[in-house]
Design a protein around this motif. Structure first.
Motif, mmCIF file in Angstrom:
data_model
loop_
_atom_site.group_PDB
_atom_site.id
_atom_site.type_symbol
_atom_site.label_atom_id
_atom_site.label_comp_id
_atom_site.label_asym_id
_atom_site.label_seq_id
_atom_site.Cartn_x
_atom_site.Cartn_y
_atom_site.Cartn_z
ATOM 1 N N PHE A 6 18.270 39.882 44.900
ATOM 2 C CA PHE A 6 17.623 41.172 45.119
ATOM 3 C C PHE A 6 16.905 41.550 43.832
ATOM 4 O O PHE A 6 17.529 41.820 42.812
ATOM 5 C CB PHE A 6 18.678 42.213 45.492
ATOM 6 N N VAL A 7 15.577 41.576 43.871
ATOM 7 C CA VAL A 7 14.787 41.923 42.691
ATOM 8 C C VAL A 7 14.523 43.421 42.744
ATOM 9 O O VAL A 7 13.704 43.895 43.532
ATOM 10 C CB VAL A 7 13.471 41.116 42.634
ATOM 11 N N GLU A 8 15.232 44.160 41.900
ATOM 12 C CA GLU A 8 15.225 45.630 41.947
ATOM 13 C C GLU A 8 15.500 46.164 40.545
ATOM 14 O O GLU A 8 16.514 45.812 39.929
ATOM 15 C CB GLU A 8 16.291 46.113 42.935
ATOM 16 N N ASP A 9 14.597 47.017 40.035
ATOM 17 C CA ASP A 9 14.764 47.529 38.674
ATOM 18 C C ASP A 9 15.618 48.791 38.602
ATOM 19 O O ASP A 9 16.030 49.196 37.520
ATOM 20 C CB ASP A 9 13.397 47.786 38.031
ATOM 21 N N ASP A 10 15.904 49.413 39.736
ATOM 22 C CA ASP A 10 16.775 50.588 39.758
ATOM 23 C C ASP A 10 18.213 50.100 39.916
ATOM 24 O O ASP A 10 18.621 49.662 40.995
ATOM 25 C CB ASP A 10 16.384 51.497 40.925
ATOM 26 N N ALA A 11 18.972 50.171 38.835
ATOM 27 C CA ALA A 11 20.329 49.628 38.833
ATOM 28 C C ALA A 11 21.222 50.294 39.883
ATOM 29 O O ALA A 11 22.052 49.629 40.516
ATOM 30 C CB ALA A 11 20.950 49.792 37.441
ATOM 31 N N GLU A 12 21.032 51.590 40.092
ATOM 32 C CA GLU A 12 21.869 52.293 41.070
ATOM 33 C C GLU A 12 21.614 51.772 42.472
ATOM 34 O O GLU A 12 22.554 51.498 43.235
ATOM 35 C CB GLU A 12 21.602 53.799 41.009
ATOM 36 N N VAL A 13 20.325 51.617 42.829
ATOM 37 C CA VAL A 13 19.979 51.090 44.157
ATOM 38 C C VAL A 13 20.497 49.665 44.311
ATOM 39 O O VAL A 13 21.091 49.297 45.331
ATOM 40 C CB VAL A 13 18.453 51.130 44.374
ATOM 41 N N GLY A 14 20.270 48.853 43.278
ATOM 42 C CA GLY A 14 20.725 47.468 43.331
ATOM 43 C C GLY A 14 22.226 47.361 43.526
ATOM 44 O O GLY A 14 22.703 46.573 44.357
ATOM 45 N N ASN A 15 22.977 48.160 42.792
ATOM 46 C CA ASN A 15 24.435 48.102 42.885
ATOM 47 C C ASN A 15 24.943 48.618 44.230
ATOM 48 O O ASN A 15 25.910 48.073 44.789
ATOM 49 C CB ASN A 15 25.070 48.906 41.750
ATOM 50 N N LEU A 16 24.307 49.675 44.755
ATOM 51 C CA LEU A 16 24.733 50.223 46.044
ATOM 52 C C LEU A 16 24.532 49.209 47.169
ATOM 53 O O LEU A 16 25.420 48.991 48.002
ATOM 54 C CB LEU A 16 23.965 51.511 46.350
ATOM 55 N N ILE A 17 23.356 48.596 47.190
ATOM 56 C CA ILE A 17 23.069 47.626 48.247
ATOM 57 C C ILE A 17 23.925 46.380 48.074
ATOM 58 O O ILE A 17 24.429 45.808 49.052
ATOM 59 C CB ILE A 17 21.566 47.291 48.273
ATOM 60 N N ALA A 18 24.111 45.954 46.838
ATOM 61 C CA ALA A 18 24.959 44.786 46.583
ATOM 62 C C ALA A 18 26.389 45.042 47.062
ATOM 63 O O ALA A 18 27.024 44.157 47.661
ATOM 64 C CB ALA A 18 24.947 44.447 45.094
ATOM 65 N N ALA A 19 26.894 46.243 46.809
ATOM 66 C CA ALA A 19 28.258 46.573 47.219
ATOM 67 C C ALA A 19 28.374 46.607 48.743
ATOM 68 O O ALA A 19 29.349 46.096 49.321
ATOM 69 C CB ALA A 19 28.663 47.926 46.629
ATOM 70 N N TYR A 20 27.373 47.193 49.406
ATOM 71 C CA TYR A 20 27.422 47.293 50.873
ATOM 72 C C TYR A 20 27.335 45.914 51.520
ATOM 73 O O TYR A 20 28.145 45.565 52.392
ATOM 74 C CB TYR A 20 26.299 48.188 51.384
ATOM 75 N N LEU A 21 26.360 45.124 51.100
ATOM 76 C CA LEU A 21 26.200 43.794 51.699
ATOM 77 C C LEU A 21 27.381 42.896 51.351
ATOM 78 O O LEU A 21 27.772 42.039 52.154
ATOM 79 C CB LEU A 21 24.886 43.163 51.233
ATOM 80 N N GLY A 22 27.956 43.093 50.172
ATOM 81 C CA GLY A 22 29.114 42.297 49.775
ATOM 82 C C GLY A 22 30.299 42.484 50.710
ATOM 83 O O GLY A 22 31.090 41.562 50.926
ATOM 84 N N LYS A 23 30.431 43.685 51.262
ATOM 85 C CA LYS A 23 31.511 43.955 52.219
ATOM 86 C C LYS A 23 31.305 43.204 53.530
ATOM 87 O O LYS A 23 32.220 43.106 54.346
ATOM 88 C CB LYS A 23 31.591 45.459 52.505
ATOM 89 N N HIS A 24 30.083 42.707 53.731
ATOM 90 C CA HIS A 24 29.755 42.005 54.974
ATOM 91 C C HIS A 24 29.411 40.539 54.706
ATOM 92 O O HIS A 24 28.564 39.951 55.375
ATOM 93 C CB HIS A 24 28.598 42.727 55.667
ATOM 94 N N ASP A 25 30.057 39.984 53.700
ATOM 95 C CA ASP A 25 29.966 38.547 53.401
ATOM 96 C C ASP A 25 28.580 38.088 52.987
ATOM 97 O O ASP A 25 28.167 36.968 53.304
ATOM 98 C CB ASP A 25 30.451 37.716 54.596
ATOM 99 N N ILE A 26 27.840 38.942 52.306
ATOM 100 C CA ILE A 26 26.564 38.541 51.708
ATOM 101 C C ILE A 26 26.640 38.824 50.213
ATOM 102 O O ILE A 26 26.734 39.976 49.789
ATOM 103 C CB ILE A 26 25.377 39.296 52.329
ATOM 104 N N GLU A 27 26.625 37.780 49.421
ATOM 105 C CA GLU A 27 26.661 37.934 47.972
ATOM 106 C C GLU A 27 25.259 38.300 47.474
ATOM 107 O O GLU A 27 24.272 37.654 47.837
ATOM 108 C CB GLU A 27 27.109 36.637 47.311
ATOM 109 N N VAL A 28 25.164 39.332 46.664
ATOM 110 C CA VAL A 28 23.879 39.810 46.153
ATOM 111 C C VAL A 28 23.832 39.650 44.642
ATOM 112 O O VAL A 28 24.702 40.157 43.922
ATOM 113 C CB VAL A 28 23.641 41.291 46.530
ATOM 114 N N LEU A 29 22.811 38.950 44.175
ATOM 115 C CA LEU A 29 22.553 38.795 42.747
ATOM 116 C C LEU A 29 21.347 39.660 42.409
ATOM 117 O O LEU A 29 20.251 39.419 42.925
ATOM 118 C CB LEU A 29 22.276 37.331 42.407
#
Length: 243
Positions: A6-29
């Motif tokens: 996920f190419v995203e410069d807003d750390a808050e947005v990146g972390n929120l989406i990474a956390a949500y998708l991570g709960k559904h078996d998608i690893e986000v870098l």
């Protein structure tokens, strides 16, 4: 588990989406810069790339265009820019989808899962890249030739006249030859819209393609219907103009 960059410069947005998708078996870098993203993607070889548009170093549109010659997986633009022009431009640059950041997380998850299902990779990085309209590589199946540069289709010595949308549909099917493409995937890849269960434009366009490509309208063997699943372009059914 699927992995995406996920190419995203807003750390808050990146972390929120990474956390949500991570709960559904998608690893986000999360990668914060556009000008370093290509190297990160080449290193990680993810199943899907998710791009913001407004990025430091290189914008998401340019990054999408630059990735396409070497990256065969789905590229999805996730942005706050609700613009028809940006939507159209992103598809022309090679994106598979354009999703607004205001989209509910569950819908975002569903659309990403759709792209991941349509682009399975048993071994990440070992799947040969599908030809892109921008690569200039013509496809040849027996006597059928599809030239993306001149947007020409020939079957034996006959030039097949296709509209822009019909050519794009044929190219989408041909670059996934031997694989079933469902209506939702075709609509998303070609128009960036989700299938609502009622839209029959893809079916109409498939019927038009079959007629022009001398397929059997009662028992199609070139562009096959796979019941309850979608359509399949048969790569070995093009040895003559008519069979």
């Amino acid at each position: 588990m699927n992995r995406i960059v996920f190419v995203e410069d807003d750390a808050e947005v990146g972390n929120l989406i990474a956390a949500y998708l991570g709960k559904h078996d998608i690893e986000v870098l999360v990668e914060p810069r556009g000008d370093t993203a290509e190297a990160r993607i080449a290193k990680e070889r993810p199943d899907l790339v998710l791009l913001d548009i407004m990025l430091p170093g290189k914008d998401g549109m340019t990054l999408c265009r630059d990735l396409r010659p070497s990256y065969s997986g789905p590229i999805v633009l996730l942005t706050s820019l609700d613009s028809d022009m940006n939507h159209i431009l992103s598809l022309e640059m090679g994106a598979n989808d354009y999703i607004l950041k205001t989209t509910p997380p569950a819908v975002l998850l569903a659309r990403l899962r759709l792209h991941l299902r349509q682009n399975p990779q048993q071994s990440v990085g070992e799947v040969p890249p599908a030809p892109s309209l921008k690569t200039g590589n013509a496809l040849q199946f027996g006597q059928l030739r599809i030239d993306p540069v001149n947007r020409e289709v020939t079957l034996i010595d006959e030039t097949i006249i296709l509209s822009t949308s019909d050519f794009d549909l044929l190219w989408e099917l041909a670059t996934h030859a031997g694989r079933i493409m469902d209506r939702e995937a075709l609509l998303l890849n070609l128009r960036g819209v989700s299938y609502d269960g009622l839209d029959r434009s893809i079916d109409v366009a498939i019927s038009r393609l079959r007629r022009k490509l001398y397929d059997n309208t009662l028992e199609p063997f070139r562009i096959k219907t796979v019941r309850n699943k979608g359509y399949l372009f048969a790569p070995n059914a093009w040895e003559s103009a008519q069979e």
